[in-house]
Design an enzyme around this catalytic site. Structure first.
Site, PDB file in Angstrom:
ATOM      1  N   CYS A 183       0.883  -1.171   0.000  1.00  0.00           N
ATOM      2  CA  CYS A 183       0.000   0.000   0.000  1.00  0.00           C
ATOM      3  C   CYS A 183       0.918   1.218   0.000  1.00  0.00           C
ATOM      4  O   CYS A 183       1.650   1.441   0.964  1.00  0.00           O
ATOM      5  CB  CYS A 183      -0.880  -0.050   1.255  1.00  0.00           C
ATOM      6  SG  CYS A 183      -1.913   1.409   1.443  1.00  0.00           S
ATOM      7  N   CYS A 206      -2.166  15.388   2.149  1.00  0.00           N
ATOM      8  CA  CYS A 206      -3.247  15.265   1.169  1.00  0.00           C
ATOM      9  C   CYS A 206      -3.993  16.585   1.091  1.00  0.00           C
ATOM     10  O   CYS A 206      -4.150  17.270   2.103  1.00  0.00           O
ATOM     11  CB  CYS A 206      -4.217  14.149   1.584  1.00  0.00           C
ATOM     12  SG  CYS A 206      -5.432  13.745   0.300  1.00  0.00           S
ATOM     13  N   CYS A 245     -11.261  14.695   3.634  1.00  0.00           N
ATOM     14  CA  CYS A 245     -12.190  13.685   4.153  1.00  0.00           C
ATOM     15  C   CYS A 245     -12.155  13.720   5.679  1.00  0.00           C
ATOM     16  O   CYS A 245     -11.079  13.623   6.287  1.00  0.00           O
ATOM     17  CB  CYS A 245     -11.805  12.301   3.633  1.00  0.00           C
ATOM     18  SG  CYS A 245     -11.741  12.230   1.835  1.00  0.00           S
ATOM     19  N   GLY A 304      -2.315  10.470   0.486  1.00  0.00           N
ATOM     20  CA  GLY A 304      -2.482  11.293  -0.704  1.00  0.00           C
ATOM     21  C   GLY A 304      -3.570  10.819  -1.638  1.00  0.00           C
ATOM     22  O   GLY A 304      -4.114   9.720  -1.491  1.00  0.00           O
ATOM     23  N   SER A 340      -6.647   3.882  -6.097  1.00  0.00           N
ATOM     24  CA  SER A 340      -7.840   4.236  -5.330  1.00  0.00           C
ATOM     25  C   SER A 340      -7.988   5.750  -5.305  1.00  0.00           C
ATOM     26  O   SER A 340      -7.053   6.472  -4.983  1.00  0.00           O
ATOM     27  CB  SER A 340      -7.694   3.706  -3.900  1.00  0.00           C
ATOM     28  OG  SER A 340      -8.766   4.150  -3.103  1.00  0.00           O
ATOM     29  N   ASN A 346     -11.409   2.568  10.853  1.00  0.00           N
ATOM     30  CA  ASN A 346     -10.253   2.614  11.740  1.00  0.00           C
ATOM     31  C   ASN A 346     -10.255   3.950  12.462  1.00  0.00           C
ATOM     32  O   ASN A 346      -9.999   4.977  11.846  1.00  0.00           O
ATOM     33  CB  ASN A 346      -8.965   2.458  10.931  1.00  0.00           C
ATOM     34  CG  ASN A 346      -8.996   1.171  10.146  1.00  0.00           C
ATOM     35  OD1 ASN A 346      -9.196   0.099  10.696  1.00  0.00           O
ATOM     36  ND2 ASN A 346      -8.849   1.277   8.838  1.00  0.00           N
TER      37      ASN A 346
END
Ligand code: SAH
Length: 348
Positions: A107, A114, A118, A165, A197, A296
């Site tokens: 990952c 970023c 969100c 990011g 993603s 999470n």
């Protein structure tokens, strides 16, 4: 003087060949160096043993290799490994190795911090410092491949751009990195094993489709109702679901590649019947599947994972409507390595 040196990995193979010719040397030296830099991931000119000492010194005088440094490696009780990766300018990103019985997935991060906001994501709290260069993305993959061979006795099998990011906000460099990762001149990995993603930037999803990319696309959806999505992912006010939907239909028409929707169900946010109905509706526009991700926690109380009952309702409703759904358990939570938890806690 030091700052005058160019990053050698910003050069294409042709530019390297031209450089050698301009030095009165043979063009094929450019190929040799290119191979060292990418296929063999050399981090210094000294290791390029098929070049003369004089050539290596000449390279040293003109160029640098801005390689990453794995500063700290943390291992989770479930086998997950998190790397704190120091960049040449001392900024830090994180990448994660996720082992399962049959796979090793890397990952990787695409930006330092970023620019999106969100509300449920730890990375969003770090402001975006800069984009990663293609070689910095490539190096994260190489580091994880090495760790996979060392600790799990097998090469890396999959890559997901789900670290820090927003990959589409660093479009060119991410695509260049993937080109190197998939090229036989690089790591020769199949693009089918790579997933990008995105939170969903419609224009850029279309651009990828036009460029006939071969990797997979995942979209962090989290809600198929504009009002709800905007409240948790504020950029949705600009990139609305209608635009996203249109881009995804276009993506599928061009690539014939099924889209994965990533989705967390939170208590009081998207755990009602109307939420799942909207998702079912959204899934009808293009062939897709849904990954229900475990939440999470990022140490504040605003978001809470929905009850098992709500998740059951999602699974049942999606399945009844013929939509593939998987419930993904998180990995590496104990070392803050799970989705949305990457915030350089280890590196600071
Ligand atoms: N910017 C990209 C990739 C990074 S996030 C994107 O948005 O897709 C990778 C995934 O983790 C996304 O699906 C994101 O929505 C999800 N995520 C973020 N914070 C999370 C959290 N606290 N718990 C679970 N998943 C989270």
């Amino acid at each position: 003087m030091e700052s005058k040196k160019r990053d050698i990995r910003a050069l294409t193979r042709e530019q390297l060949r031209d450089f050698f010719v301009s030095q009165g040397d043979k063009a094929f030296r450019g190929n040799q160096v290119y191979e060292w830099l990418w296929q063999k991931s050399a981090h210094s000119f000294d290791v390029m043993t098929n070049l003369s000492k004089a050539t290596r010194d000449m390279l040293e005088e003109n160029f640098v290799i801005n390689h990453i440094q794995v500063d700290q490696m943390q291992r989770s009780s479930d086998g997950t490994i998190k790397n704190a990766v120091r960049l040449h300018d001392d900024l830090v990103v994180e990448s994660v190795l996720i082992p399962t019985k049959t796979r090793t997935t890397a990952c990787v991060s695409s930006q330092v911090g970023c620019s999106l906001d969100c509300k449920f994501c730890a990375t969003a709290r770090l402001k975006r410092m800069r984009n990663l260069n293609p070689d910095e993305i490539y190096d994260q993959v190489v580091a994880i491949d090495n760790e996979s061979r060392l600790y799990f006795d097998r090469p890396l099998s999959n890559i997901v751009f789900m670290g820090m990011g927003e990959p589409l906000m660093n479009y060119n460099n991410v695509l260049k990195a993937i080109e190197k990762i998939t090229s036989p001149e690089g790591l020769g990995m199949s693009p089918k094993r790579i997933t990008v993603s995105t939170s969903g930037v419609p224009k850029l999803i279309k651009k990828m489709a036009d460029e006939a990319v071969k990797f997979k696309l995942a979209v962090s959806l989290h809600s198929a109702i504009d009002e709800t999505r905007t409240s948790i992912m504020p950029f949705n006010a600009t990139f609305t679901l209608a635009d996203l939907r249109e881009a995804l239909v276009y993506w599928y028409q061009k690539t014939k590649s099924r889209i994965t929707y990533e989705y967390v169900v939170w208590e009081g946010i998207n755990d009602q019947r109307k939420d799942v109905d909207a998702l079912v509706e959204f899934c009808r526009f293009a062939p897709s599947k849904v990954n229900l991700i475990e939440y999470n926690p990022i140490d504040d109380g605003d978001f809470q994972q929905a009850s098992n009952k709500a998740i059951e309702m999602y699974v049942e409703t999606l399945e009844k409507n013929g939509i593939t759904v998987t419930v993904r358990r998180s990995r590496g939570k104990d070392i803050d390595a799970a989705c949305g938890q990457l915030a350089n806690k280890s590196g600071s």
